[in-house]
Write a protein that holds these residues in place. Sequence first.
Motif, mmCIF file in Angstrom:
data_model
loop_
_atom_site.group_PDB
_atom_site.id
_atom_site.type_symbol
_atom_site.label_atom_id
_atom_site.label_comp_id
_atom_site.label_asym_id
_atom_site.label_seq_id
_atom_site.Cartn_x
_atom_site.Cartn_y
_atom_site.Cartn_z
ATOM 1 N N SER A 47 0.818 -1.212 0.000
ATOM 2 C CA SER A 47 0.000 0.000 0.000
ATOM 3 C C SER A 47 0.850 1.259 0.000
ATOM 4 C CB SER A 47 -0.924 0.016 1.216
ATOM 5 O OG SER A 47 -1.849 -1.031 1.131
ATOM 6 N N PHE A 48 1.967 1.218 0.698
ATOM 7 C CA PHE A 48 2.824 2.403 0.758
ATOM 8 C C PHE A 48 3.704 2.547 -0.475
ATOM 9 C CE2 PHE A 48 1.980 1.797 5.342
ATOM 10 C CZ PHE A 48 1.304 2.987 5.535
ATOM 11 N N GLY A 49 3.792 1.531 -1.318
ATOM 12 C CA GLY A 49 4.556 1.627 -2.548
ATOM 13 C C GLY A 49 3.756 2.163 -3.717
ATOM 14 N N PHE A 50 2.439 2.160 -3.613
ATOM 15 C CA PHE A 50 1.602 2.592 -4.731
ATOM 16 C C PHE A 50 1.761 4.059 -5.114
ATOM 17 C CE2 PHE A 50 -0.474 -1.453 -4.461
ATOM 18 C CZ PHE A 50 -0.909 -1.663 -5.756
ATOM 19 N N PRO A 51 2.025 4.998 -4.192
ATOM 20 C CA PRO A 51 2.203 6.391 -4.641
ATOM 21 C C PRO A 51 3.404 6.603 -5.574
ATOM 22 C CG PRO A 51 1.611 6.368 -2.341
ATOM 23 C CD PRO A 51 1.852 4.937 -2.747
ATOM 24 N N ALA A 52 4.319 5.655 -5.650
ATOM 25 C CA ALA A 52 5.458 5.773 -6.566
ATOM 26 C C ALA A 52 5.095 5.374 -7.992
ATOM 27 C CB ALA A 52 6.613 4.911 -6.073
ATOM 28 N N VAL A 53 3.983 4.677 -8.169
ATOM 29 C CA VAL A 53 3.605 4.174 -9.495
ATOM 30 C C VAL A 53 3.420 5.296 -10.518
ATOM 31 C CG1 VAL A 53 1.798 2.915 -10.741
ATOM 32 C CG2 VAL A 53 2.691 2.008 -8.605
ATOM 33 N N PRO A 54 2.715 6.397 -10.214
ATOM 34 C CA PRO A 54 2.570 7.456 -11.236
ATOM 35 C C PRO A 54 3.907 8.052 -11.683
ATOM 36 C CG PRO A 54 1.010 7.811 -9.453
ATOM 37 C CD PRO A 54 1.902 6.696 -9.034
ATOM 38 N N TRP A 55 4.862 8.124 -10.782
ATOM 39 C CA TRP A 55 6.175 8.670 -11.140
ATOM 40 C C TRP A 55 6.914 7.735 -12.082
ATOM 41 C CZ3 TRP A 55 7.474 13.537 -9.977
ATOM 42 C CH2 TRP A 55 6.701 14.185 -9.007
ATOM 43 N N LEU A 56 6.796 6.444 -11.845
ATOM 44 C CA LEU A 56 7.479 5.474 -12.708
ATOM 45 C C LEU A 56 6.881 5.479 -14.116
ATOM 46 C CD1 LEU A 56 7.779 2.530 -10.167
ATOM 47 C CD2 LEU A 56 9.575 4.097 -10.884
ATOM 48 N N PHE A 57 5.566 5.469 -14.199
ATOM 49 C CA PHE A 57 4.929 5.474 -15.511
ATOM 50 C C PHE A 57 5.024 6.845 -16.176
ATOM 51 C CE2 PHE A 57 3.431 1.515 -14.025
ATOM 52 C CZ PHE A 57 3.027 0.784 -15.138
ATOM 53 N N GLY A 58 5.017 7.913 -15.383
ATOM 54 C CA GLY A 58 5.140 9.255 -15.945
ATOM 55 C C GLY A 58 6.492 9.481 -16.579
ATOM 56 N N ALA A 59 7.531 8.905 -16.019
ATOM 57 C CA ALA A 59 8.869 9.046 -16.590
ATOM 58 C C ALA A 59 8.948 8.379 -17.959
ATOM 59 C CB ALA A 59 9.897 8.432 -15.651
ATOM 60 N N ARG A 60 8.155 7.354 -18.165
ATOM 61 C CA ARG A 60 8.208 6.618 -19.428
ATOM 62 C C ARG A 60 7.234 7.169 -20.467
ATOM 63 N NH1 ARG A 60 10.383 3.974 -23.321
ATOM 64 N NH2 ARG A 60 9.444 2.019 -23.939
ATOM 65 N N TRP A 67 -1.745 9.247 -15.392
ATOM 66 C CA TRP A 67 -3.147 9.035 -15.031
ATOM 67 C C TRP A 67 -3.606 7.618 -15.316
ATOM 68 C CZ3 TRP A 67 -4.575 12.035 -11.544
ATOM 69 C CH2 TRP A 67 -4.120 13.353 -11.507
ATOM 70 N N LEU A 68 -3.063 7.000 -16.341
ATOM 71 C CA LEU A 68 -3.401 5.606 -16.619
ATOM 72 C C LEU A 68 -2.930 4.701 -15.476
ATOM 73 C CD1 LEU A 68 -4.613 3.705 -18.762
ATOM 74 C CD2 LEU A 68 -2.303 3.447 -19.669
ATOM 75 N N SER A 69 -1.704 4.897 -15.044
ATOM 76 C CA SER A 69 -1.181 4.079 -13.950
ATOM 77 C C SER A 69 -1.892 4.375 -12.633
ATOM 78 C CB SER A 69 0.321 4.303 -13.802
ATOM 79 O OG SER A 69 0.578 5.636 -13.389
ATOM 80 N N ALA A 117 -0.031 11.531 -8.119
ATOM 81 C CA ALA A 117 -0.241 11.639 -9.562
ATOM 82 C C ALA A 117 -0.427 13.091 -9.984
ATOM 83 C CB ALA A 117 -1.444 10.812 -9.975
ATOM 84 N N ALA A 118 -1.102 13.874 -9.142
ATOM 85 C CA ALA A 118 -1.287 15.291 -9.476
ATOM 86 C C ALA A 118 0.056 16.005 -9.523
ATOM 87 C CB ALA A 118 -2.212 15.947 -8.454
ATOM 88 N N PHE A 119 0.914 15.731 -8.560
ATOM 89 C CA PHE A 119 2.251 16.335 -8.579
ATOM 90 C C PHE A 119 3.064 15.843 -9.770
ATOM 91 C CE2 PHE A 119 1.550 16.840 -3.881
ATOM 92 C CZ PHE A 119 1.514 18.236 -3.905
ATOM 93 N N ALA A 120 2.974 14.555 -10.077
ATOM 94 C CA ALA A 120 3.709 14.005 -11.218
ATOM 95 C C ALA A 120 3.190 14.581 -12.531
ATOM 96 C CB ALA A 120 3.586 12.478 -11.226
ATOM 97 N N HIS A 121 1.892 14.833 -12.606
ATOM 98 C CA HIS A 121 1.311 15.424 -13.813
ATOM 99 C C HIS A 121 1.944 16.797 -14.096
ATOM 100 C CE1 HIS A 121 -1.688 16.602 -16.782
ATOM 101 N NE2 HIS A 121 -1.774 17.768 -16.140
ATOM 102 N N PHE A 122 2.035 17.616 -13.065
ATOM 103 C CA PHE A 122 2.630 18.951 -13.276
ATOM 104 C C PHE A 122 4.114 18.871 -13.548
ATOM 105 C CE2 PHE A 122 -1.198 20.174 -10.807
ATOM 106 C CZ PHE A 122 -1.802 20.911 -11.820
ATOM 107 N N LYS A 123 4.776 17.862 -13.023
ATOM 108 C CA LYS A 123 6.210 17.700 -13.275
ATOM 109 C C LYS A 123 6.469 17.281 -14.715
ATOM 110 C CE LYS A 123 10.578 16.130 -12.113
ATOM 111 N NZ LYS A 123 11.192 16.178 -13.409
ATOM 112 N N PHE A 124 5.660 16.328 -15.234
ATOM 113 C CA PHE A 124 5.889 15.794 -16.570
ATOM 114 C C PHE A 124 5.120 16.549 -17.648
ATOM 115 C CE2 PHE A 124 6.711 12.000 -13.868
ATOM 116 C CZ PHE A 124 8.070 11.915 -14.145
ATOM 117 N N ALA A 125 4.335 17.567 -17.300
ATOM 118 C CA ALA A 125 3.563 18.326 -18.282
ATOM 119 C C ALA A 125 4.450 19.233 -19.120
ATOM 120 C CB ALA A 125 2.479 19.148 -17.582
#
Length: 126
Positions: A47-60, A67-69, A117-125
Amino acid sequence: MITTKSQASHQSLRQMAWNTGKLDSALKADRREIVFDVMVNLLVGLSFGFPAVPWLFGARWGTRGVWLSTGFAVAILLCLFPVLFGFGCGDCGQGAIAIFVLVPIWIAAALLTVASAAFAHFKFAR
């Protein structure tokens, strides 16, 4: 009372079977508790590892991957984890107590994943 050798051996075999049955049921109960403990620890840790998922998929894949991840991660957290918990616990008796402890953790992890994911969205936008 005098017993023959075959009666004595039959009686000892019945006694061994009775003792073995008790031992088997005790070992099964211990295995259920161990599986339950491992399952709870695994579900809390994941459960505590799931917030890293948007960053991993956003980098790719950029913002689409973020948002998909996130959608998949939240669906897994809120839909699949209770099913896994049900199979892992079964009817062990500790499930009612543990589910009240785990569900808030799953909900908090889902909310944290969306915030991440919201933070990752603004980072990768960019």
